[in-house]
Enzyme design. Structure first.
Site, PDB file in Angstrom:
ATOM      1  N   LYS A   1      32.315  47.469  33.894  1.00  0.00           N
ATOM      2  CA  LYS A   1      32.334  47.812  35.316  1.00  0.00           C
ATOM      3  C   LYS A   1      31.093  47.232  35.950  1.00  0.00           C
ATOM      4  O   LYS A   1      30.055  47.089  35.299  1.00  0.00           O
ATOM      5  CB  LYS A   1      32.321  49.334  35.497  1.00  0.00           C
ATOM      6  CG  LYS A   1      32.665  49.794  36.890  1.00  0.00           C
ATOM      7  CD  LYS A   1      34.151  49.644  37.152  1.00  0.00           C
ATOM      8  CE  LYS A   1      34.678  50.668  38.101  1.00  0.00           C
ATOM      9  NZ  LYS A   1      36.048  51.026  37.803  1.00  0.00           N
TER      10      LYS A   1
HETATM   11  N1  GLU Z   1      38.875  49.417  39.368  1.00  0.00           N
HETATM   12  C1  GLU Z   1      40.117  49.841  38.769  1.00  0.00           C
HETATM   13  C2  GLU Z   1      39.863  50.969  37.778  1.00  0.00           C
HETATM   14  O1  GLU Z   1      38.905  51.695  37.872  1.00  0.00           O
HETATM   15  C3  GLU Z   1      40.904  48.669  38.189  1.00  0.00           C
HETATM   16  C4  GLU Z   1      40.246  47.955  37.074  1.00  0.00           C
HETATM   17  C5  GLU Z   1      40.975  46.684  36.633  1.00  0.00           C
HETATM   18  O2  GLU Z   1      42.061  46.428  37.118  1.00  0.00           O
HETATM   19  O3  GLU Z   1      40.407  45.976  35.800  1.00  0.00           O
HETATM   20  O4  GLU Z   1      40.673  51.226  36.935  1.00  0.00           O
END
Ligand code: GLU
Length: 409
Positions: A102
């Site tokens: 992230k």
């Molecule tokens: N930001 C989204 C999550 O927290 C999607 C992450 C992604 O698609 O890689 O799951």
């Protein structure tokens, strides 16, 4: 307690039941790599704008790191770390061949012009491009970022590494993205709501819902629930809430939000505060905004009978305990909002194969993945008499642990 500590608290609740050794625990909770970069750009005013960007790569035992990029004033190292860890358990719980990562930037995208947003995005990619890529780490949208931002990520990345559409997901459909990705998280939330209600002898039709947050996740969740006959009686966003005990007209609300950019002022409901939203007398409460919404106090005041966590980390551990004592089931974030990363996986697969899937295939396969994952968690929780979150973490941790051991420490 900080956000990363909270995720580790949930990890530990499951780790105890799995009899995980201390060393294995440390191995699994510690991020593999953490990047912190300066993102300096020229603002429209001619001044220098200084921002800090983060990318935490938590675990890649099961595949490349995967997870969103968040642009928000709250973003910091600890938050990125906690969300990266959640991604590891999320991709494992829905059995995608990815790990968890992230990132984000400490900025307020609402205060940036379009040009400034593009420049910070491109500068951020310049700072981290060597550490991301289709087989390394694949970013995606999160709070404060969207398909346009992902298009800039791909375009900037390609300047260094050539044509690599699979280096980022959540791109616009017209620019190497996938059908169904934008609405995928909300679609998945609806599937989970349907499945849990079924187990409780109910159905979406006629059930009342309050939704906190009306961004990508909240608005698509509301739309799918309303289409399935759900009665959405309250919705909020960063500016306030609207309530209508007979049910809000979601189509009309969307038309209002398209113009006013906020739910407040919608003539089809009464204005209310965000606090009032959380204490609505509804069947189901869906946090679909930022983390840390429920502390022990708010949890005591909740009047819903079921919580479905569409946001990441909305519940602090002490609130989780309150819900448990009050016998209010909490369906955890790492399952509920996994629809986004599931369709990110389909986008990545399509990019790798240079092949396009139609929307009905995307939705069918997303539904299958969500339902299978839900059933596994529900059955484990029932069999062991444990909360759904603990069951979800147990499944995620087992899969990551197994991959770690098979690959060799
Ligand atoms: N930001 C989204 C999550 O927290 C999607 C992450 C992604 O698609 O890689 O799951």
């Amino acid at each position: 307690m900080q956000a990363f500590e909270a995720v580790n608290h949930y990890f530990d609740q499951a780790a105890v039941l799995l009899d995980l050794s201390d060393n294995m625990r440390t191995l699994m909770i510690t991020p593999d790599r953490e990047l912190r970069v300066e993102v300096a750009i020229e603002m429209d005013s001619g001044q220098i704008g200084n921002f800090i960007g983060y990318r935490v790569q938590h675990d890649n035992a099961r595949g490349p790191f995967k997870g969103g990029l968040r642009f928000h004033p709250h973003v910091d190292q600890d938050e990125a770390r906690s969300l990266a860890s959640l991604m590891t358990w999320k991709t494992a719980v829905v059995n995608l061949p990815f790990g968890g990562g992230k990132g984000g930037m400490n900025c307020d995208p609402n205060k940036l012009s379009r040009g400034e947003l593009e420049r910070v995005t491109r500068k951020f990619v310049q700072q981290i491009h060597d550490f991301i890529g289709p087989d390394k780490d694949i970013p995606a949208p999160d709070v404060g970022t969207d398909a346009q931002v992902m298009a800039w990520v791909m375009n900037e990345y390609s300047k260094y590494h050539g044509f690599q559409p699979a280096c980022v997901t959540g791109k616009p459909v017209e620019y190497h993205g996938s059908e169904g990705r934008e609405a995928a998280t909300g679609y998945g939330v609806m599937i989970v709501a349907r499945e849990i209600l079924k187990r409780l002898g109910k159905e979406i039709r006629g059930t009342t819902f309050a939704i906190q947050g009306y961004g990508n996740v909240g608005s698509n969740t509301a739309r799918y629930l309303a289409e399935a006959g759900g009665v959405i009686t309250a919705i909020s966003d960063a500016y306030g809430a609207v309530v209508n005990p007979r049910g809000l007209d979601i189509k009309a609300l969307d038309a209002h939000v398209a113009i006013d950019r906020k739910v407040v002022g919608f003539p089809g409901g009464e204005p209310a505060t965000n606090e009032q939203l959380l204490t609505q007398p509804v069947d189901v409460l869906i946090p679909a905004a930022l983390g840390g919404v429920f502390d022990a106090e708010t949890a005591k005041q909740v009047r819903a009978h079921l919580i479905i966590e569409a946001a990441n980390s909305p519940t602090w551990p002490e609130a989780d305990e309150v819900f448990r004592t009050r016998e209010i089931p909490v369906v955890p974030d790492i399952l509920v909002n996994a629809g986004g990363v599931i369709v990110s996986y389909f986008e990545w697969v399509q990019n790798q194969q240079h092949f396009r899937w139609p929307l009905d295939r995307i939705q069918r396969e997303e539904e299958t993945t969500m339902v299978e994952s839900f059933n596994k968690i529900y059955e484990l929780a029932t069999r062991k008499g444990i909360p759904l979150r603990t069951a979800a973490f147990m499944i995620g941790i087992s899969r990551v642990g197994r991959a770690r051991v098979l690959g060799g420490i």
